[in-house]
Scaffold this active site. Structure first.
Site, PDB file in Angstrom:
ATOM      1  CE  LYS A 155       5.711  12.018 -68.807  1.00  0.00           C
ATOM      2  NZ  LYS A 155       7.075  11.942 -69.350  1.00  0.00           N
ATOM      3  CG  ASP A 212      10.203  13.571 -68.145  1.00  0.00           C
ATOM      4  OD1 ASP A 212      10.629  12.575 -67.529  1.00  0.00           O
ATOM      5  OD2 ASP A 212       9.027  13.686 -68.531  1.00  0.00           O
TER       6      ASP A 212
HETATM    7  P1  NAP Z   1       5.360  12.622 -78.805  1.00  0.00           P
HETATM    8  O1  NAP Z   1       4.997  13.786 -77.962  1.00  0.00           O
HETATM    9  O2  NAP Z   1       4.292  11.797 -79.397  1.00  0.00           O
HETATM   10  O3  NAP Z   1       6.327  13.175 -79.980  1.00  0.00           O
HETATM   11  C1  NAP Z   1       6.748  12.309 -81.012  1.00  0.00           C
HETATM   12  C2  NAP Z   1       7.833  12.987 -81.848  1.00  0.00           C
HETATM   13  O4  NAP Z   1       8.322  12.016 -82.793  1.00  0.00           O
HETATM   14  C3  NAP Z   1       7.347  14.169 -82.672  1.00  0.00           C
HETATM   15  O5  NAP Z   1       8.402  15.075 -82.849  1.00  0.00           O
HETATM   16  C4  NAP Z   1       6.961  13.496 -84.001  1.00  0.00           C
HETATM   17  O6  NAP Z   1       6.967  14.367 -85.109  1.00  0.00           O
HETATM   18  C5  NAP Z   1       8.104  12.503 -84.129  1.00  0.00           C
HETATM   19  N1  NAP Z   1       7.794  11.372 -85.012  1.00  0.00           N
HETATM   20  C6  NAP Z   1       7.075  10.268 -84.698  1.00  0.00           C
HETATM   21  N2  NAP Z   1       7.000   9.437 -85.770  1.00  0.00           N
HETATM   22  C7  NAP Z   1       7.710  10.032 -86.770  1.00  0.00           C
HETATM   23  C8  NAP Z   1       8.009   9.670 -88.114  1.00  0.00           C
HETATM   24  N3  NAP Z   1       7.579   8.515 -88.649  1.00  0.00           N
HETATM   25  N4  NAP Z   1       8.754  10.507 -88.863  1.00  0.00           N
HETATM   26  C9  NAP Z   1       9.199  11.662 -88.332  1.00  0.00           C
HETATM   27  N5  NAP Z   1       8.941  12.074 -87.053  1.00  0.00           N
HETATM   28  C10 NAP Z   1       8.210  11.264 -86.287  1.00  0.00           C
HETATM   29  O7  NAP Z   1       6.269  11.590 -77.980  1.00  0.00           O
HETATM   30  P2  NAP Z   1       7.290  11.929 -76.775  1.00  0.00           P
HETATM   31  O8  NAP Z   1       6.574  11.792 -75.489  1.00  0.00           O
HETATM   32  O9  NAP Z   1       7.967  13.223 -77.100  1.00  0.00           O
HETATM   33  O10 NAP Z   1       8.310  10.696 -76.858  1.00  0.00           O
HETATM   34  C11 NAP Z   1       9.242  10.624 -77.923  1.00  0.00           C
HETATM   35  C12 NAP Z   1      10.319   9.568 -77.620  1.00  0.00           C
HETATM   36  O11 NAP Z   1      11.064   9.930 -76.449  1.00  0.00           O
HETATM   37  C13 NAP Z   1       9.753   8.176 -77.345  1.00  0.00           C
HETATM   38  O12 NAP Z   1      10.564   7.230 -78.016  1.00  0.00           O
HETATM   39  C14 NAP Z   1       9.884   8.005 -75.854  1.00  0.00           C
HETATM   40  O13 NAP Z   1      10.076   6.663 -75.463  1.00  0.00           O
HETATM   41  C15 NAP Z   1      11.140   8.819 -75.576  1.00  0.00           C
HETATM   42  N6  NAP Z   1      11.185   9.314 -74.181  1.00  0.00           N
HETATM   43  C16 NAP Z   1      12.215   8.902 -73.406  1.00  0.00           C
HETATM   44  C17 NAP Z   1      12.295   9.343 -72.083  1.00  0.00           C
HETATM   45  C18 NAP Z   1      13.432   8.890 -71.222  1.00  0.00           C
HETATM   46  O14 NAP Z   1      13.348   9.039 -69.984  1.00  0.00           O
HETATM   47  N7  NAP Z   1      14.508   8.386 -71.789  1.00  0.00           N
HETATM   48  C19 NAP Z   1      11.313  10.217 -71.570  1.00  0.00           C
HETATM   49  C20 NAP Z   1      10.271  10.629 -72.419  1.00  0.00           C
HETATM   50  C21 NAP Z   1      10.224  10.163 -73.723  1.00  0.00           C
HETATM   51  P3  NAP Z   1       5.599  15.147 -85.549  1.00  0.00           P
HETATM   52  O15 NAP Z   1       5.488  16.326 -84.619  1.00  0.00           O
HETATM   53  O16 NAP Z   1       5.857  15.531 -86.958  1.00  0.00           O
HETATM   54  O17 NAP Z   1       4.467  14.158 -85.390  1.00  0.00           O
END
Ligand code: NAP
Length: 309
Positions: free
Chosen positions: A72, A108
Protein backbone atom coordinates in the site's frame (compact mmCIF):
# COMPACT_ATOMS: atom_id res chain seq x y z
CA UNK A 1 -18.71 -18.53 -13.22
CA UNK A 2 -18.67 -15.21 -15.04
CA UNK A 3 -18.69 -15.45 -18.82
CA UNK A 4 -15.39 -14.08 -20.16
CA UNK A 5 -15.26 -12.78 -23.73
CA UNK A 6 -13.25 -10.37 -25.88
CA UNK A 7 -14.79 -7.31 -24.22
CA UNK A 8 -14.34 -8.34 -20.58
CA UNK A 9 -12.68 -5.63 -18.44
CA UNK A 10 -10.27 -6.95 -15.85
CA UNK A 11 -9.82 -5.68 -12.29
CA UNK A 12 -7.87 -7.39 -9.55
CA UNK A 13 -5.84 -7.18 -6.40
CA UNK A 14 -2.06 -6.89 -5.97
CA UNK A 15 -0.80 -8.43 -2.73
CA UNK A 16 1.77 -10.88 -1.41
CA UNK A 17 0.42 -13.24 -0.29
CA UNK A 18 -2.98 -12.69 -1.83
CA UNK A 19 -4.77 -16.01 -1.70
CA UNK A 20 -6.54 -15.11 1.58
CA UNK A 21 -8.31 -12.12 -0.04
CA UNK A 22 -12.12 -11.95 0.04
CA UNK A 23 -12.22 -9.22 -2.61
CA UNK A 24 -12.50 -11.48 -5.69
CA UNK A 25 -15.66 -13.11 -4.30
CA UNK A 26 -17.14 -9.76 -3.24
CA UNK A 27 -16.55 -7.96 -6.57
CA UNK A 28 -17.36 -10.85 -8.90
CA UNK A 29 -20.68 -11.37 -7.10
CA UNK A 30 -21.54 -7.72 -7.78
CA UNK A 31 -20.44 -7.83 -11.44
CA UNK A 32 -22.54 -10.93 -11.99
CA UNK A 33 -25.57 -9.49 -10.23
CA UNK A 34 -25.43 -6.34 -12.37
CA UNK A 35 -24.61 -8.20 -15.61
CA UNK A 36 -21.44 -6.11 -16.01
CA UNK A 37 -18.77 -7.54 -18.29
CA UNK A 38 -15.99 -7.29 -15.70
CA UNK A 39 -13.93 -9.91 -13.89
CA UNK A 40 -11.80 -9.54 -10.73
CA UNK A 41 -8.71 -11.72 -10.22
CA UNK A 42 -5.97 -12.06 -7.57
CA UNK A 43 -2.37 -11.20 -8.56
CA UNK A 44 0.42 -12.45 -6.27
CA UNK A 45 2.97 -9.65 -6.78
CA UNK A 46 6.34 -9.98 -5.06
CA UNK A 47 7.74 -6.71 -3.66
CA UNK A 48 10.62 -6.72 -6.18
CA UNK A 49 8.09 -6.98 -9.04
CA UNK A 50 5.78 -4.20 -7.86
CA UNK A 51 6.96 -1.43 -10.22
CA UNK A 52 6.58 -3.73 -13.23
CA UNK A 53 3.18 -4.89 -12.06
CA UNK A 54 1.95 -1.29 -11.70
CA UNK A 55 3.17 -0.46 -15.24
CA UNK A 56 1.36 -3.53 -16.54
CA UNK A 57 -1.96 -1.99 -15.48
CA UNK A 58 -1.47 0.41 -18.43
CA UNK A 59 0.03 -2.15 -20.80
CA UNK A 60 -2.74 -4.69 -20.21
CA UNK A 61 -5.49 -2.06 -20.16
CA UNK A 62 -6.81 -3.20 -16.78
CA UNK A 63 -9.75 -1.17 -15.40
CA UNK A 64 -7.87 -0.91 -12.13
CA UNK A 65 -6.70 -2.87 -9.13
CA UNK A 66 -6.90 -3.01 -5.37
CA UNK A 67 -3.62 -3.02 -3.48
CA UNK A 68 -3.09 -4.81 -0.20
CA UNK A 69 -0.35 -5.79 2.24
CA UNK A 70 2.61 -5.26 1.81
CA UNK A 71 2.29 -2.83 -1.13
CA UNK A 72 0.00 0.00 0.00
CA UNK A 73 2.77 2.50 0.83
CA UNK A 74 5.16 1.59 -2.01
CA UNK A 75 2.43 1.94 -4.65
CA UNK A 76 1.85 5.56 -3.65
CA UNK A 77 5.22 6.37 -5.26
CA UNK A 78 4.48 4.47 -8.48
CA UNK A 79 1.21 5.99 -9.75
CA UNK A 80 0.75 9.20 -11.80
CA UNK A 81 -1.73 10.96 -9.53
CA UNK A 82 -2.92 10.61 -5.93
CA UNK A 83 -6.30 11.48 -4.41
CA UNK A 84 -6.09 13.90 -1.46
CA UNK A 85 -6.74 11.07 1.02
CA UNK A 86 -4.12 8.79 -0.54
CA UNK A 87 -1.56 11.62 -0.61
CA UNK A 88 -2.13 12.47 3.04
CA UNK A 89 -2.24 8.86 4.23
CA UNK A 90 0.81 8.02 2.09
CA UNK A 91 -0.93 4.80 1.08
CA UNK A 92 -3.02 3.53 -1.83
CA UNK A 93 -5.49 0.65 -1.79
CA UNK A 94 -7.18 1.30 -5.15
CA UNK A 95 -5.69 2.24 -8.54
CA UNK A 96 -7.86 3.49 -11.39
CA UNK A 97 -6.57 3.47 -14.99
CA UNK A 98 -8.06 6.32 -17.04
CA UNK A 99 -6.62 6.16 -20.54
CA UNK A 100 -3.21 5.13 -19.28
CA UNK A 101 -3.13 7.62 -16.38
CA UNK A 102 -2.99 5.79 -13.06
CA UNK A 103 -4.62 7.46 -10.05
CA UNK A 104 -4.08 6.07 -6.56
CA UNK A 105 -6.97 6.31 -4.10
CA UNK A 106 -7.39 5.26 -0.50
CA UNK A 107 -10.90 3.92 0.07
CA UNK A 108 -10.03 2.22 3.39
CA UNK A 109 -10.63 5.33 5.48
CA UNK A 110 -13.81 6.36 3.65
CA UNK A 111 -14.95 2.75 3.87
CA UNK A 112 -14.75 3.12 7.63
CA UNK A 113 -16.62 6.44 7.55
CA UNK A 114 -19.44 4.99 5.45
CA UNK A 115 -19.73 1.87 7.59
CA UNK A 116 -19.88 3.94 10.77
CA UNK A 117 -22.68 6.04 9.33
CA UNK A 118 -24.55 3.01 8.00
CA UNK A 119 -24.17 0.64 10.97
CA UNK A 120 -24.01 2.93 13.98
CA UNK A 121 -25.83 5.96 12.54
CA UNK A 122 -22.92 8.11 13.77
CA UNK A 123 -22.23 11.39 11.97
CA UNK A 124 -18.50 12.01 11.66
CA UNK A 125 -18.94 15.70 12.41
CA UNK A 126 -20.95 15.01 15.56
CA UNK A 127 -17.93 14.97 17.88
CA UNK A 128 -14.31 13.96 18.44
CA UNK A 129 -13.08 10.45 17.68
CA UNK A 130 -10.80 8.37 19.87
CA UNK A 131 -8.37 6.26 17.80
CA UNK A 132 -6.50 3.37 19.40
CA UNK A 133 -3.38 2.61 17.34
CA UNK A 134 -1.30 4.56 14.82
CA UNK A 135 -0.38 2.01 12.12
CA UNK A 136 -1.49 1.94 8.50
CA UNK A 137 -5.19 1.38 9.19
CA UNK A 138 -5.24 4.14 11.84
CA UNK A 139 -3.58 6.52 9.38
CA UNK A 140 -6.20 5.86 6.68
CA UNK A 141 -9.04 6.24 9.20
CA UNK A 142 -7.61 9.40 10.81
CA UNK A 143 -7.13 11.07 7.42
CA UNK A 144 -10.65 10.19 6.24
CA UNK A 145 -12.17 11.44 9.49
CA UNK A 146 -10.18 14.69 9.35
CA UNK A 147 -11.06 15.33 5.68
CA UNK A 148 -14.74 14.62 6.32
CA UNK A 149 -15.51 16.95 9.17
CA UNK A 150 -14.38 15.29 12.40
CA UNK A 151 -13.72 18.24 14.72
CA UNK A 152 -11.00 16.55 16.79
CA UNK A 153 -9.09 13.30 17.22
CA UNK A 154 -7.51 11.73 20.29
CA UNK A 155 -4.86 9.19 19.24
CA UNK A 156 -3.19 6.65 21.53
CA UNK A 157 -0.53 4.14 20.52
CA UNK A 158 1.95 1.83 22.25
CA UNK A 159 4.76 3.59 20.38
CA UNK A 160 3.98 7.17 21.33
CA UNK A 161 6.11 8.77 18.57
CA UNK A 162 3.89 7.21 15.89
CA UNK A 163 0.79 8.72 17.51
CA UNK A 164 2.60 12.08 17.67
CA UNK A 165 3.60 11.85 13.98
CA UNK A 166 0.02 11.09 12.97
CA UNK A 167 -1.28 14.02 15.05
CA UNK A 168 1.28 16.30 13.39
CA UNK A 169 0.17 15.12 9.94
CA UNK A 170 -3.48 15.87 10.75
CA UNK A 171 -2.79 19.21 12.45
CA UNK A 172 -0.52 20.46 9.64
CA UNK A 173 -2.81 19.47 6.78
CA UNK A 174 -6.44 19.64 7.89
CA UNK A 175 -8.77 21.75 10.00
CA UNK A 176 -9.16 18.91 12.50
CA UNK A 177 -7.32 19.14 15.84
CA UNK A 178 -5.48 15.97 16.84
CA UNK A 179 -3.80 15.26 20.17
CA UNK A 180 -1.89 12.35 21.69
CA UNK A 181 -3.40 10.33 24.51
CA UNK A 182 -1.02 8.28 26.65
CA UNK A 183 -1.07 4.49 26.13
CA UNK A 184 -2.74 3.24 29.32
CA UNK A 185 -1.21 0.56 31.51
CA UNK A 186 -3.40 -2.41 32.51
CA UNK A 187 -5.30 -1.57 35.68
CA UNK A 188 -4.71 2.16 35.31
CA UNK A 189 -7.87 4.15 35.96
CA UNK A 190 -7.34 6.30 32.90
CA UNK A 191 -4.50 8.75 33.37
CA UNK A 192 -3.38 11.52 31.05
CA UNK A 193 -6.56 12.86 29.56
CA UNK A 194 -8.57 9.64 29.22
CA UNK A 195 -11.47 10.85 31.37
CA UNK A 196 -11.82 13.98 29.23
CA UNK A 197 -11.30 12.14 25.94
CA UNK A 198 -13.86 9.43 26.69
CA UNK A 199 -16.30 12.05 27.94
CA UNK A 200 -15.98 14.01 24.69
CA UNK A 201 -15.64 11.20 22.14
CA UNK A 202 -18.58 10.51 19.82
CA UNK A 203 -17.05 7.10 19.10
CA UNK A 204 -13.93 5.01 19.64
CA UNK A 205 -12.13 2.96 16.99
CA UNK A 206 -9.70 0.14 17.77
CA UNK A 207 -7.17 -0.09 14.90
CA UNK A 208 -4.36 -2.21 16.39
CA UNK A 209 -3.87 -5.85 15.49
CA UNK A 210 -4.36 -6.85 19.15
CA UNK A 211 -7.04 -9.54 19.31
CA UNK A 212 -6.76 -10.61 15.68
CA UNK A 213 -6.79 -14.36 15.06
CA UNK A 214 -4.89 -16.31 16.38
CA UNK A 215 -4.10 -13.89 19.26
CA UNK A 216 -7.71 -13.65 20.37
CA UNK A 217 -6.96 -13.11 24.08
CA UNK A 218 -5.19 -9.80 23.40
CA UNK A 219 -6.84 -6.39 23.66
CA UNK A 220 -5.59 -2.83 24.15
CA UNK A 221 -5.56 -1.81 27.84
CA UNK A 222 -8.31 0.80 27.53
CA UNK A 223 -9.78 1.92 30.89
CA UNK A 224 -13.03 0.06 30.20
CA UNK A 225 -14.44 1.15 33.56
CA UNK A 226 -14.60 4.71 32.23
CA UNK A 227 -16.62 3.95 29.09
CA UNK A 228 -20.01 5.57 28.78
CA UNK A 229 -23.18 3.56 28.28
CA UNK A 230 -24.31 3.72 24.66
CA UNK A 231 -20.86 4.85 23.46
CA UNK A 232 -20.04 3.51 19.97
CA UNK A 233 -16.94 1.28 19.83
CA UNK A 234 -15.64 -0.18 16.55
CA UNK A 235 -12.91 -2.78 16.17
CA UNK A 236 -11.38 -2.89 12.65
CA UNK A 237 -10.67 -6.60 13.14
CA UNK A 238 -13.20 -8.99 11.55
CA UNK A 239 -11.62 -12.34 12.45
CA UNK A 240 -12.82 -13.13 15.08
CA UNK A 241 -16.15 -11.46 14.46
CA UNK A 242 -16.34 -10.46 18.13
CA UNK A 243 -12.98 -9.57 19.65
CA UNK A 244 -12.01 -9.37 23.32
CA UNK A 245 -12.07 -5.56 22.95
CA UNK A 246 -15.64 -5.69 21.62
CA UNK A 247 -16.75 -7.97 24.44
CA UNK A 248 -15.25 -5.73 27.11
CA UNK A 249 -16.83 -2.65 25.54
CA UNK A 250 -20.16 -4.43 25.30
CA UNK A 251 -19.94 -5.43 28.96
CA UNK A 252 -19.44 -1.72 29.75
CA UNK A 253 -22.66 -0.88 27.90
CA UNK A 254 -21.21 0.28 24.56
CA UNK A 255 -22.70 -0.36 21.12
CA UNK A 256 -20.06 -2.43 19.33
CA UNK A 257 -19.24 -3.12 15.67
CA UNK A 258 -16.49 -5.09 13.92
CA UNK A 259 -14.43 -4.38 10.79
CA UNK A 260 -16.63 -6.12 8.23
CA UNK A 261 -18.41 -2.87 7.38
CA UNK A 262 -15.12 -1.15 6.56
CA UNK A 263 -14.00 -4.10 4.42
CA UNK A 264 -17.31 -4.04 2.57
CA UNK A 265 -17.42 -0.30 1.95
CA UNK A 266 -13.80 0.09 0.83
CA UNK A 267 -14.78 -2.45 -1.85
CA UNK A 268 -18.01 -0.65 -2.69
CA UNK A 269 -16.05 2.56 -3.28
CA UNK A 270 -13.42 0.82 -5.43
CA UNK A 271 -16.23 -0.69 -7.52
CA UNK A 272 -17.72 2.78 -8.01
CA UNK A 273 -14.34 4.18 -9.08
CA UNK A 274 -13.73 1.46 -11.70
CA UNK A 275 -17.22 1.20 -13.18
CA UNK A 276 -18.90 4.54 -12.44
CA UNK A 277 -21.85 2.47 -11.21
CA UNK A 278 -23.36 1.90 -7.76
CA UNK A 279 -22.95 -1.75 -6.82
CA UNK A 280 -25.55 -3.92 -5.05
CA UNK A 281 -24.19 -3.54 -1.52
CA UNK A 282 -26.28 -6.38 -0.11
CA UNK A 283 -24.93 -8.79 -2.74
CA UNK A 284 -21.35 -7.82 -1.82
CA UNK A 285 -22.15 -8.12 1.89
CA UNK A 286 -23.61 -11.60 1.37
CA UNK A 287 -20.54 -12.71 -0.65
CA UNK A 288 -18.33 -11.48 2.21
CA UNK A 289 -20.48 -13.23 4.77
CA UNK A 290 -20.12 -16.51 2.91
CA UNK A 291 -16.31 -16.11 2.71
CA UNK A 292 -16.08 -15.29 6.38
CA UNK A 293 -18.43 -18.02 7.54
CA UNK A 294 -15.79 -20.71 7.28
CA UNK A 295 -13.01 -18.57 8.70
CA UNK A 296 -14.54 -16.80 11.68
CA UNK A 297 -12.99 -17.85 14.94
CA UNK A 298 -15.76 -17.24 17.40
CA UNK A 299 -14.64 -19.59 20.15
CA UNK A 300 -15.32 -18.16 23.59
CA UNK A 301 -12.24 -16.44 24.91
CA UNK A 302 -11.14 -15.75 28.44
CA UNK A 303 -11.84 -12.20 29.58
CA UNK A 304 -10.60 -10.57 32.76
CA UNK A 305 -13.10 -9.03 35.14
CA UNK A 306 -14.14 -5.67 33.76
CA UNK A 307 -13.56 -3.77 37.03
CA UNK A 308 -9.82 -4.44 36.83
CA UNK A 309 -9.60 -2.34 33.63
P1 NAP B 1 0.16 -2.00 11.22
O1 NAP B 1 0.39 -0.88 10.27
O2 NAP B 1 1.18 -3.06 11.36
O3 NAP B 1 -0.15 -1.34 12.66
C1 NAP B 1 -0.31 -2.17 13.80
C2 NAP B 1 -0.82 -1.35 14.97
O4 NAP B 1 -1.09 -2.26 16.05
C3 NAP B 1 0.18 -0.34 15.52
O5 NAP B 1 -0.52 0.75 16.08
C4 NAP B 1 0.90 -1.15 16.61
O6 NAP B 1 1.50 -0.37 17.61
C5 NAP B 1 -0.28 -1.91 17.19
N1 NAP B 1 0.11 -3.13 17.90
C6 NAP B 1 0.40 -4.33 17.36
N2 NAP B 1 0.71 -5.23 18.33
C7 NAP B 1 0.58 -4.57 19.52
C8 NAP B 1 0.76 -4.95 20.88
N3 NAP B 1 1.12 -6.20 21.23
N4 NAP B 1 0.55 -4.03 21.84
C9 NAP B 1 0.18 -2.78 21.50
N5 NAP B 1 0.00 -2.35 20.22
C10 NAP B 1 0.20 -3.24 19.24
O7 NAP B 1 -1.19 -2.78 10.83
P2 NAP B 1 -2.51 -2.18 10.11
O8 NAP B 1 -2.39 -2.37 8.65
O9 NAP B 1 -2.72 -0.80 10.65
O10 NAP B 1 -3.64 -3.19 10.61
C11 NAP B 1 -4.09 -3.14 11.96
C12 NAP B 1 -5.39 -3.94 12.12
O11 NAP B 1 -6.44 -3.37 11.33
C13 NAP B 1 -5.27 -5.40 11.68
O12 NAP B 1 -5.94 -6.21 12.63
C14 NAP B 1 -6.00 -5.45 10.36
O13 NAP B 1 -6.60 -6.70 10.10
C15 NAP B 1 -7.07 -4.39 10.58
N6 NAP B 1 -7.55 -3.81 9.30
C16 NAP B 1 -8.86 -3.96 9.00
C17 NAP B 1 -9.35 -3.43 7.80
C18 NAP B 1 -10.80 -3.60 7.46
O14 NAP B 1 -11.17 -3.39 6.29
N7 NAP B 1 -11.65 -3.91 8.41
C19 NAP B 1 -8.48 -2.74 6.93
C20 NAP B 1 -7.14 -2.59 7.29
C21 NAP B 1 -6.69 -3.14 8.49
P3 NAP B 1 3.06 0.10 17.47
O15 NAP B 1 3.04 1.29 16.54
O16 NAP B 1 3.45 0.44 18.86
O17 NAP B 1 3.81 -1.08 16.90
Amino acid sequence: MLEINGKTRICGIFGYPVEHSFSPAMHNAAFKDMGLNYAYVPFAVRPEDLAGAVSSIRHLNLAGVNVTVPHKQAVAGLVDLLSPAARLAGAVNTIVDSGGVLTGHNTDGMGFVRSLEEEAGTEIASGPALIIGAGGAARAVAVALALNGAPALFITNRTREKAADLCELINNNTGCRASVLGWPKPGQQGGEGWVEALGAAAFMVQTTSMGMHPNTVEFPPVPFNLLNKGQVAVDLIYNPGRTAFMKLCEAAGCRVFNGIGMLLHQGVMAFELWTGRTPPVDVMREALRRCLEGRMQNAEIFLPKIDTY
